[in-house]
Motif scaffolding. Sequence first.
Motif, PDB file in Angstrom:
ATOM      1  N   PHE A   9       0.852  -1.200   0.000  1.00 41.90           N
ATOM      2  CA  PHE A   9       0.000   0.000   0.000  1.00 41.90           C
ATOM      3  C   PHE A   9       0.880   1.239   0.000  1.00 41.90           C
ATOM      4  CE2 PHE A   9       0.331  -1.443   4.466  1.00 41.90           C
ATOM      5  CZ  PHE A   9       0.838  -0.317   5.103  1.00 41.90           C
ATOM      6  N   ASP A  10       0.264   2.331  -0.379  1.00 37.68           N
ATOM      7  CA  ASP A  10       0.943   3.626  -0.374  1.00 37.68           C
ATOM      8  C   ASP A  10       0.913   4.149   1.066  1.00 37.68           C
ATOM      9  OD1 ASP A  10       1.350   6.404  -0.378  1.00 37.68           O
ATOM     10  OD2 ASP A  10       0.626   6.611  -2.439  1.00 37.68           O
ATOM     11  N   GLU A  11       2.086   4.093   1.701  1.00 41.90           N
ATOM     12  CA  GLU A  11       2.136   4.404   3.142  1.00 41.90           C
ATOM     13  C   GLU A  11       1.668   5.824   3.450  1.00 41.90           C
ATOM     14  OE1 GLU A  11       5.648   3.000   5.284  1.00 41.90           O
ATOM     15  OE2 GLU A  11       5.472   4.742   6.614  1.00 41.90           O
ATOM     16  N   ASP A  12       2.074   6.776   2.630  1.00 41.89           N
ATOM     17  CA  ASP A  12       1.660   8.166   2.885  1.00 41.89           C
ATOM     18  C   ASP A  12       0.147   8.310   2.752  1.00 41.89           C
ATOM     19  OD1 ASP A  12       4.231   8.953   3.355  1.00 41.89           O
ATOM     20  OD2 ASP A  12       4.594   9.626   1.307  1.00 41.89           O
ATOM     21  N   ALA A  13      -0.414   7.619   1.745  1.00 41.01           N
ATOM     22  CA  ALA A  13      -1.866   7.698   1.550  1.00 41.01           C
ATOM     23  C   ALA A  13      -2.598   7.105   2.758  1.00 41.01           C
ATOM     24  CB  ALA A  13      -2.261   6.960   0.263  1.00 41.01           C
ATOM     25  N   VAL A  14      -2.131   5.946   3.229  1.00 42.66           N
ATOM     26  CA  VAL A  14      -2.799   5.306   4.377  1.00 42.66           C
ATOM     27  C   VAL A  14      -2.638   6.179   5.623  1.00 42.66           C
ATOM     28  CG1 VAL A  14      -2.777   3.296   5.921  1.00 42.66           C
ATOM     29  CG2 VAL A  14      -2.659   2.972   3.438  1.00 42.66           C
ATOM     30  N   ALA A  15      -1.439   6.742   5.819  1.00 37.43           N
ATOM     31  CA  ALA A  15      -1.233   7.621   6.979  1.00 37.43           C
ATOM     32  C   ALA A  15      -2.232   8.784   6.942  1.00 37.43           C
ATOM     33  CB  ALA A  15       0.206   8.130   6.999  1.00 37.43           C
ATOM     34  N   GLY A  16      -2.471   9.308   5.751  1.00 35.73           N
ATOM     35  CA  GLY A  16      -3.437  10.408   5.614  1.00 35.73           C
ATOM     36  C   GLY A  16      -4.854   9.952   5.919  1.00 35.73           C
ATOM     37  N   ILE A  17      -5.222   8.783   5.429  1.00 38.44           N
ATOM     38  CA  ILE A  17      -6.593   8.279   5.614  1.00 38.44           C
ATOM     39  C   ILE A  17      -6.899   8.061   7.104  1.00 38.44           C
ATOM     40  CG2 ILE A  17      -8.099   6.272   5.190  1.00 38.44           C
ATOM     41  CD1 ILE A  17      -6.521   5.993   2.447  1.00 38.44           C
ATOM     42  N   ILE A  18      -5.918   7.493   7.821  1.00 38.50           N
ATOM     43  CA  ILE A  18      -6.177   7.198   9.252  1.00 38.50           C
ATOM     44  C   ILE A  18      -5.778   8.375  10.152  1.00 38.50           C
ATOM     45  CG2 ILE A  18      -6.004   4.678   8.974  1.00 38.50           C
ATOM     46  CD1 ILE A  18      -3.165   4.899  10.235  1.00 38.50           C
ATOM     47  N   LYS A  19      -5.336   9.467   9.525  1.00 40.52           N
ATOM     48  CA  LYS A  19      -4.921  10.669  10.280  1.00 40.52           C
ATOM     49  C   LYS A  19      -3.820  10.330  11.290  1.00 40.52           C
ATOM     50  CE  LYS A  19      -9.228  13.185   9.760  1.00 40.52           C
ATOM     51  NZ  LYS A  19     -10.570  12.817   9.738  1.00 40.52           N
ATOM     52  N   ALA A  20      -2.828   9.592  10.824  1.00 45.93           N
ATOM     53  CA  ALA A  20      -1.725   9.201  11.708  1.00 45.93           C
ATOM     54  C   ALA A  20      -0.936  10.441  12.129  1.00 45.93           C
ATOM     55  CB  ALA A  20      -0.806   8.223  10.982  1.00 45.93           C
ATOM     56  N   PRO A  21      -0.678  10.562  13.437  1.00 41.37           N
ATOM     57  CA  PRO A  21       0.153  11.688  13.875  1.00 41.37           C
ATOM     58  C   PRO A  21       1.585  11.531  13.364  1.00 41.37           C
ATOM     59  CG  PRO A  21      -0.866  10.531  15.752  1.00 41.37           C
ATOM     60  CD  PRO A  21      -1.103   9.703  14.531  1.00 41.37           C
ATOM     61  N   SER A  22       2.347  12.610  13.399  1.00 39.10           N
ATOM     62  CA  SER A  22       3.744  12.559  12.960  1.00 39.10           C
ATOM     63  C   SER A  22       4.505  11.492  13.769  1.00 39.10           C
ATOM     64  CB  SER A  22       4.334  13.952  13.182  1.00 39.10           C
ATOM     65  OG  SER A  22       5.705  13.887  13.242  1.00 39.10           O
ATOM     66  N   GLY A  23       5.311  10.697  13.073  1.00 44.46           N
ATOM     67  CA  GLY A  23       6.095   9.643  13.747  1.00 44.46           C
ATOM     68  C   GLY A  23       5.387   8.311  13.812  1.00 44.46           C
ATOM     69  N   VAL A  24       4.122   8.279  13.413  1.00 40.91           N
ATOM     70  CA  VAL A  24       3.375   7.012  13.424  1.00 40.91           C
ATOM     71  C   VAL A  24       3.278   6.480  11.999  1.00 40.91           C
ATOM     72  CG1 VAL A  24       1.151   5.904  13.883  1.00 40.91           C
ATOM     73  CG2 VAL A  24       2.083   7.559  15.506  1.00 40.91           C
ATOM     74  N   ARG A  25       3.868   5.292  11.782  1.00 37.29           N
ATOM     75  CA  ARG A  25       3.880   4.689  10.429  1.00 37.29           C
ATOM     76  C   ARG A  25       2.896   3.536  10.343  1.00 37.29           C
ATOM     77  NH1 ARG A  25       9.544   2.690   8.352  1.00 37.29           N
ATOM     78  NH2 ARG A  25       8.267   2.392   6.489  1.00 37.29           N
ATOM     79  N   PRO A  26       1.961   3.574   9.394  1.00 39.38           N
ATOM     80  CA  PRO A  26       1.131   2.384   9.158  1.00 39.38           C
ATOM     81  C   PRO A  26       1.975   1.335   8.444  1.00 39.38           C
ATOM     82  CG  PRO A  26       0.527   4.154   7.631  1.00 39.38           C
ATOM     83  CD  PRO A  26       1.618   4.693   8.509  1.00 39.38           C
ATOM     84  N   LEU A  27       2.029   0.111   9.008  1.00 45.12           N
ATOM     85  CA  LEU A  27       2.938  -0.902   8.444  1.00 45.12           C
ATOM     86  C   LEU A  27       2.215  -2.149   7.946  1.00 45.12           C
ATOM     87  CD1 LEU A  27       5.922  -0.552  10.936  1.00 45.12           C
ATOM     88  CD2 LEU A  27       5.734   0.335   8.620  1.00 45.12           C
ATOM     89  N   ALA A  28       1.004  -2.369   8.397  1.00 48.08           N
ATOM     90  CA  ALA A  28       0.241  -3.516   7.881  1.00 48.08           C
ATOM     91  C   ALA A  28      -1.245  -3.195   7.936  1.00 48.08           C
ATOM     92  CB  ALA A  28       0.532  -4.776   8.699  1.00 48.08           C
ATOM     93  N   ILE A  29      -1.949  -3.654   6.923  1.00 45.33           N
ATOM     94  CA  ILE A  29      -3.410  -3.547   6.898  1.00 45.33           C
ATOM     95  C   ILE A  29      -3.931  -4.972   7.018  1.00 45.33           C
ATOM     96  CG2 ILE A  29      -5.414  -2.950   5.474  1.00 45.33           C
ATOM     97  CD1 ILE A  29      -3.753  -0.790   4.134  1.00 45.33           C
ATOM     98  N   VAL A  30      -4.826  -5.201   7.990  1.00 47.84           N
ATOM     99  CA  VAL A  30      -5.298  -6.568   8.230  1.00 47.84           C
ATOM    100  C   VAL A  30      -6.831  -6.622   8.191  1.00 47.84           C
ATOM    101  CG1 VAL A  30      -5.220  -8.566   9.780  1.00 47.84           C
ATOM    102  CG2 VAL A  30      -3.289  -6.976   9.714  1.00 47.84           C
ATOM    103  N   PRO A  31      -7.409  -7.001   7.046  1.00 47.59           N
ATOM    104  CA  PRO A  31      -8.858  -7.215   7.007  1.00 47.59           C
ATOM    105  C   PRO A  31      -9.200  -8.515   7.737  1.00 47.59           C
ATOM    106  CG  PRO A  31      -7.868  -7.714   4.863  1.00 47.59           C
ATOM    107  CD  PRO A  31      -6.755  -7.251   5.754  1.00 47.59           C
ATOM    108  N   ILE A  32     -10.291  -8.470   8.508  1.00 44.26           N
ATOM    109  CA  ILE A  32     -10.704  -9.632   9.309  1.00 44.26           C
ATOM    110  C   ILE A  32     -12.200  -9.863   9.137  1.00 44.26           C
ATOM    111  CG2 ILE A  32     -10.941 -10.558  11.670  1.00 44.26           C
ATOM    112  CD1 ILE A  32      -8.469  -8.982  12.442  1.00 44.26           C
TER     113      ILE A  32
END
Length: 173
Positions: free
Chosen positions: A126-149
């Motif tokens: 996934f596009d990490e910057d795009a996902v960080a924007g979607i989940i409104k990740a604060p600075s320093g927080v990296r989305p590293l895995a997406i897990v559908p359940i």
Amino acid sequence: MEVFEAISGRRSVREFKPDPVNEGDLRKILDAGRMAPSAGNCQPTEFVVVKDQAIKQRLARAAYGQTFVAEAPVVIVVCANVPRTSRRYGRRGEELYCIQDTAAATQNIHLAAYALGYASCWVGAFDEDAVAGIIKAPSGVRPLAIVPIGRPAEKPSAPPRRRLEEIVHEDTF
Ligand SMILES: Cc1cc2nc3c(=O)[nH]c(=O)nc-3n(C[C@H](O)[C@H](O)[C@H](O)COP(=O)(O)O)c2cc1C
């Protein structure tokens, strides 16, 4: 469920029934992630639990059109709060430990979900910057895995694994 049964029986599933994930089960799954080991017990892992359909669809698009992400009733975005580890371990904490910590948490999530009768898939493309924007990740927080359940709507056969004899080296390579 016995741990070896979960390890060998778990599969990456990419088709889900719409049935919701029971809240108690979801808590157990997240708690399994929380209990994973982490370097120096810095615990950099954070979870964003996504149920909103529009947000799931945006995540699926950010995952280069992996539409099954939006079909699961729950999607967990596993993130690393990098400064929690880097302020203690510097560059190695930033580049290695916090990645390993979130991977350990992610695997616990997969095994716990499977043990409770759910299916999941580790989505790393996934596009990490795009996902960080979607989940409104604060600075320093990296989305590293997406897990559908969700409950599985397919039963994939096990992809082959390299033989133990091929990957185990005695004393040295
Ligand atoms: C780091 C990582 C990233 C992955 N990314 C994706 C992905 O983006 N999309 C996908 O469908 N599967 C993804 N997978 C799942 C693998 O394809 C899957 O684990 C592998 O084929 C073995 O199948 P199994 O999980 O059923 O044993 C990923 C797995 C890992 C560990």
